[in-house]
Design a protein around this motif. Structure first.
Motif, short mmCIF file in Angstrom:
data_model
loop_
_atom_site.label_atom_id
_atom_site.label_comp_id
_atom_site.label_asym_id
_atom_site.label_seq_id
_atom_site.Cartn_x
_atom_site.Cartn_y
_atom_site.Cartn_z
N THR A 22 -27.71 -9.93 -1.15
CA THR A 22 -26.26 -9.78 -1.07
C THR A 22 -25.70 -9.28 -2.39
N ALA A 23 -26.20 -9.81 -3.50
CA ALA A 23 -25.75 -9.37 -4.82
C ALA A 23 -26.01 -7.88 -5.02
N ALA A 24 -27.16 -7.40 -4.54
CA ALA A 24 -27.48 -5.97 -4.69
C ALA A 24 -26.49 -5.12 -3.91
N ARG A 25 -26.11 -5.56 -2.73
CA ARG A 25 -25.14 -4.79 -1.94
C ARG A 25 -23.75 -4.84 -2.59
N LEU A 26 -23.38 -5.99 -3.13
CA LEU A 26 -22.09 -6.09 -3.81
C LEU A 26 -22.07 -5.18 -5.04
N ASP A 27 -23.18 -5.13 -5.76
CA ASP A 27 -23.27 -4.23 -6.92
C ASP A 27 -23.08 -2.77 -6.50
N ALA A 28 -23.74 -2.40 -5.40
CA ALA A 28 -23.63 -1.02 -4.92
C ALA A 28 -22.20 -0.71 -4.48
N TYR A 29 -21.58 -1.66 -3.83
CA TYR A 29 -20.19 -1.50 -3.39
C TYR A 29 -19.27 -1.29 -4.58
N VAL A 30 -19.38 -2.16 -5.58
CA VAL A 30 -18.53 -2.05 -6.76
C VAL A 30 -18.79 -0.73 -7.49
N GLY A 31 -20.03 -0.30 -7.51
CA GLY A 31 -20.34 0.98 -8.14
C GLY A 31 -19.65 2.14 -7.44
N LEU A 32 -19.68 2.14 -6.12
CA LEU A 32 -19.00 3.19 -5.36
C LEU A 32 -17.49 3.11 -5.54
N LEU A 33 -16.97 1.90 -5.60
CA LEU A 33 -15.53 1.72 -5.81
C LEU A 33 -15.10 2.34 -7.13
N ARG A 34 -15.86 2.10 -8.17
CA ARG A 34 -15.52 2.66 -9.49
C ARG A 34 -15.59 4.19 -9.46
N GLN A 35 -16.57 4.74 -8.78
CA GLN A 35 -16.69 6.20 -8.69
C GLN A 35 -15.48 6.81 -7.98
N TRP A 36 -15.13 6.24 -6.84
CA TRP A 36 -14.05 6.79 -6.03
C TRP A 36 -12.67 6.51 -6.62
N GLN A 37 -12.54 5.44 -7.39
CA GLN A 37 -11.24 5.10 -7.95
C GLN A 37 -10.70 6.21 -8.85
N ALA A 38 -11.61 6.98 -9.43
CA ALA A 38 -11.19 8.07 -10.32
C ALA A 38 -10.39 9.14 -9.58
N LYS A 39 -10.59 9.26 -8.27
CA LYS A 39 -9.90 10.29 -7.51
C LYS A 39 -9.05 9.75 -6.36
N THR A 40 -9.27 8.48 -6.01
CA THR A 40 -8.53 7.87 -4.91
C THR A 40 -8.06 6.49 -5.34
N ASN A 41 -6.79 6.20 -5.13
CA ASN A 41 -6.24 4.91 -5.54
C ASN A 41 -6.62 3.83 -4.54
N LEU A 42 -7.77 3.20 -4.77
CA LEU A 42 -8.29 2.19 -3.85
C LEU A 42 -7.77 0.80 -4.17
N VAL A 43 -7.68 0.49 -5.46
CA VAL A 43 -7.12 -0.78 -5.94
C VAL A 43 -6.21 -0.44 -7.12
N ALA A 44 -5.36 -1.37 -7.50
CA ALA A 44 -4.50 -1.14 -8.66
C ALA A 44 -5.38 -0.94 -9.90
N ASP A 45 -5.09 0.12 -10.66
CA ASP A 45 -5.90 0.42 -11.84
C ASP A 45 -6.00 -0.76 -12.79
N ALA A 46 -4.93 -1.52 -12.90
CA ALA A 46 -4.90 -2.65 -13.83
C ALA A 46 -5.88 -3.75 -13.44
#
Length: 216
Positions: A22-46
């Motif tokens: 589960t930790a490995a999947r959460l890591d992968a999810y967070v990694g993708l979130l950080r990549q996409w956040q640069a071009k798509t507002n997924l969560v508040a930047d702060a």
């Protein structure tokens, strides 16, 4: 923006007794979130710098509240909290399926990417919540986080789910006031599950949601 220290991630994983897989999947999810956040507002930047202690930890609270449930519907899924975390926790469970209702095309594309790459038991419905009646009809539980007032949330689900289906809505320190406000228009039973992440916050579990009569 400086990323969250590793001890923040590790503390969350320990607190929720997360398995290595589960930790490995959460890591992968967070990694993708950080990549996409640069071009798509997924969560508040702060909040991105505290994604583990704020978003992941908060989302890990939902699924254990209804551990027997296999079919979840999440409303206004945005960047995937809590829905994708719930799906990660349900990997390998027979019959598990999390449906994410998200009308924003860019956010829906992100959600589908995470689901595909992590092979999660989930699917995205790119439609407005008001058009999600057929999806809600098959729900065994409903979730929403940082979406709308409790009054509006009741309106989204009333008459579209069975009375016994639990709805889990994350709310902050003012959740008592929201309950009072929503009670003016809606009848429901409510259980407040104290947040493990933020003092005074709660995940509200509502059932038997129905509109009040004009003479109530």
């Amino acid at each position: 923006m400086r990323p969250e220290p590793a001890e923040g991630r590790d503390a969350v994983l320990r607190a929720f007794d997360v398995s290595r897989e589960t930790a490995a999947r959460l890591d992968a999810y967070v990694g993708l979130l950080r990549q996409w956040q640069a071009k798509t507002n997924l969560v508040a930047d702060a909040t991105l710098a505290s994604v583990w202690s704020r978003h992941v930890a908060d989302s890990l609270q939902f699924q254990p509240l209804a551990a027997e449930v296999r079919r979840w519907v999440d409303l206004g899924s945005g960047g995937g909290f809590p829905a994708l975390v719930t799906a990660i926790l349900l990997v390998g469970r027979e019959g598990a399926e999390v449906t994410l209702v998200e009308s924003n095309a860019k956010k829906a594309a992100f959600l589908r990417t995470v689901i595909r790459e992590l092979r999660l038991p989930a699917a995205v419905e790119a439609r407005r919540i008001e058009e999600a009646g057929p999806v809600l009809a098959g729900a065994e539980a409903v979730s929403a986080r940082a979406l709308a007032s409790l009054d509006l949330l009741c309106g989204f689900v009333a008459g579209r789910i069975s009375p016994q289906v639990p709805c889990f809505f994350a709310k902050g320190r003012q959740h008592g006031e929201e309950i009072v406000d929503a009670s003016a228009r809606w009848r429901f039973t409510v259980t407040a599950h104290a947040s493990r992440v933020e003092d005074g916050a709660a995940i509200l579990e509502l059932r038997d949601i129905a509109p009040r009569g004009k003479d109530a």
